[in-house]
Design a protein around this motif. Structure first.
Motif, PDB file in Angstrom:
ATOM      1  N   LEU A  13      22.330 -33.478 -30.978  1.00  0.00           N
ATOM      2  CA  LEU A  13      22.748 -34.474 -31.968  1.00  0.00           C
ATOM      3  C   LEU A  13      24.277 -34.567 -31.998  1.00  0.00           C
ATOM      4  CD1 LEU A  13      21.254 -36.353 -33.975  1.00  0.00           C
ATOM      5  CD2 LEU A  13      21.761 -34.694 -35.756  1.00  0.00           C
ATOM      6  N   CYS A  14      24.761 -35.784 -32.221  1.00  0.00           N
ATOM      7  CA  CYS A  14      26.205 -36.043 -32.292  1.00  0.00           C
ATOM      8  C   CYS A  14      26.810 -35.426 -33.554  1.00  0.00           C
ATOM      9  CB  CYS A  14      26.477 -37.538 -32.334  1.00  0.00           C
ATOM     10  SG  CYS A  14      26.039 -38.423 -30.844  1.00  0.00           S
ATOM     11  N   ALA A  15      28.107 -35.192 -33.476  1.00  0.00           N
ATOM     12  CA  ALA A  15      28.856 -34.607 -34.594  1.00  0.00           C
ATOM     13  C   ALA A  15      28.755 -35.450 -35.867  1.00  0.00           C
ATOM     14  CB  ALA A  15      30.323 -34.475 -34.192  1.00  0.00           C
ATOM     15  N   GLU A  16      28.859 -36.760 -35.710  1.00  0.00           N
ATOM     16  CA  GLU A  16      28.861 -37.639 -36.883  1.00  0.00           C
ATOM     17  C   GLU A  16      27.573 -37.498 -37.676  1.00  0.00           C
ATOM     18  OE1 GLU A  16      29.661 -38.305 -33.786  1.00  0.00           O
ATOM     19  OE2 GLU A  16      30.719 -40.206 -33.559  1.00  0.00           O
ATOM     20  N   PRO A  24      41.106 -43.173 -29.267  1.00  0.00           N
ATOM     21  CA  PRO A  24      40.234 -42.952 -30.432  1.00  0.00           C
ATOM     22  C   PRO A  24      38.771 -42.765 -30.007  1.00  0.00           C
ATOM     23  CG  PRO A  24      41.707 -44.816 -30.793  1.00  0.00           C
ATOM     24  CD  PRO A  24      41.879 -44.417 -29.365  1.00  0.00           C
ATOM     25  N   VAL A  25      38.079 -41.836 -30.657  1.00  0.00           N
ATOM     26  CA  VAL A  25      36.666 -41.586 -30.345  1.00  0.00           C
ATOM     27  C   VAL A  25      35.829 -42.738 -30.874  1.00  0.00           C
ATOM     28  CG1 VAL A  25      34.786 -39.925 -30.516  1.00  0.00           C
ATOM     29  CG2 VAL A  25      37.123 -39.171 -30.883  1.00  0.00           C
ATOM     30  N   LYS A  26      34.934 -43.215 -30.046  1.00  0.00           N
ATOM     31  CA  LYS A  26      34.068 -44.323 -30.483  1.00  0.00           C
ATOM     32  C   LYS A  26      32.662 -43.790 -30.737  1.00  0.00           C
ATOM     33  CE  LYS A  26      35.508 -46.289 -26.709  1.00  0.00           C
ATOM     34  NZ  LYS A  26      36.810 -45.678 -26.430  1.00  0.00           N
TER      35      LYS A  26
HETATM   36  N1  THU Z   1      29.101 -37.249 -28.993  1.00  0.00           N
HETATM   37  C1  THU Z   1      29.356 -37.105 -30.325  1.00  0.00           C
HETATM   38  O1  THU Z   1      29.086 -36.051 -30.916  1.00  0.00           O
HETATM   39  N2  THU Z   1      29.900 -38.150 -30.979  1.00  0.00           N
HETATM   40  C2  THU Z   1      30.354 -39.286 -30.387  1.00  0.00           C
HETATM   41  O2  THU Z   1      30.880 -40.150 -31.059  1.00  0.00           O
HETATM   42  C3  THU Z   1      30.186 -39.465 -28.953  1.00  0.00           C
HETATM   43  C4  THU Z   1      29.334 -38.463 -28.277  1.00  0.00           C
HETATM   44  C5  THU Z   1      28.556 -36.098 -28.270  1.00  0.00           C
HETATM   45  C6  THU Z   1      27.134 -36.205 -27.817  1.00  0.00           C
HETATM   46  C7  THU Z   1      27.136 -35.226 -26.670  1.00  0.00           C
HETATM   47  O3  THU Z   1      26.944 -33.924 -27.177  1.00  0.00           O
HETATM   48  C8  THU Z   1      28.521 -35.319 -26.092  1.00  0.00           C
HETATM   49  O4  THU Z   1      29.327 -35.880 -27.110  1.00  0.00           O
HETATM   50  C9  THU Z   1      28.627 -36.150 -24.838  1.00  0.00           C
HETATM   51  O5  THU Z   1      28.056 -37.406 -25.009  1.00  0.00           O
END
Ligand code: THU
Length: 159
Positions: A72-75, A108-110
């Motif tokens: 799962l993503c950080a957000e 910037p992170v998208k």
């Molecule tokens: N990822 C995030 O946590 N947030 C984002 O906004 C972009 C992608 C993570 C998912 C995966 O663990 C890694 O970054 C590579 O895609």
């Protein structure tokens, strides 16, 4: 037939020093928590800090899995933890930072599509637009509401 256009907007600033104290603190928290990410497969460490209307700050980072889609993503880690623990407090701001093999991401992170959809849900749930601070070393983007990142969205009113 008619061509329709949608305008989105965001603010661009040079670096963290141009943010006000509370936003700079939130970004600092996102950077800090990125270091605790579990990202052995991508080596892309993402941190997110969510500021609630009640003043609480909840953090999260990406959690990867050998079965890739199970991660799962950080957000969403941060947002779901915030909503799980403070179900009555609207989300005010979410800051996102990331580190690649060269250090803090230059751009910037998208947030990915699924995270945008989850942020939309939190906006609709609390009927409050969420500010996004997309951190980067060379520039930072500030987005006032997910509609700017997810136009023509699908929400509960579409059911
Ligand atoms: N990822 C995030 O946590 N947030 C984002 O906004 C972009 C992608 C993570 C998912 C995966 O663990 C890694 O970054 C590579 O895609």
């Amino acid at each position: 037939m008619e061509l329709k256009k949608i305008e989105i907007e965001f603010i661009e600033i040079a670096n963290i020093n141009e943010l006000n104290t509370s936003d700079a603190y939130l970004v600092a928290k996102a950077r800090e928590v990125a270091n605790n990410a579990w990202a052995p497969y991508s080596n892309f460490l993402v941190g997110s800090a969510v500021e609630l209307m009640n003043g609480k700050i909840i953090t999260g980072n990406n959690q990867e899995n050998a079965a890739y889609p199970s991660g799962l993503c950080a957000e969403r880690v941060a947002l779901f933890a915030a909503n799980a623990n403070y179900p009555n407090s609207a989300v005010k701001t979410i800051a996102i930072s990331a580190y690649n093999k060269n250090g803090l991401s230059k751009m910037p992170v998208k947030p990915c599509g699924s995270c945008r959809q989850s942020i939309l849900e939190a906006e609709l749930r609390f009927e409050t637009p969420i500010r996004l601070i997309l951190d980067g070393q060379n520039k930072i983007h500030i987005v006032e509401g997910i509609k700017n990142l997810l136009p023509l969205s699908f929400g509960r009113d579409d059911l």
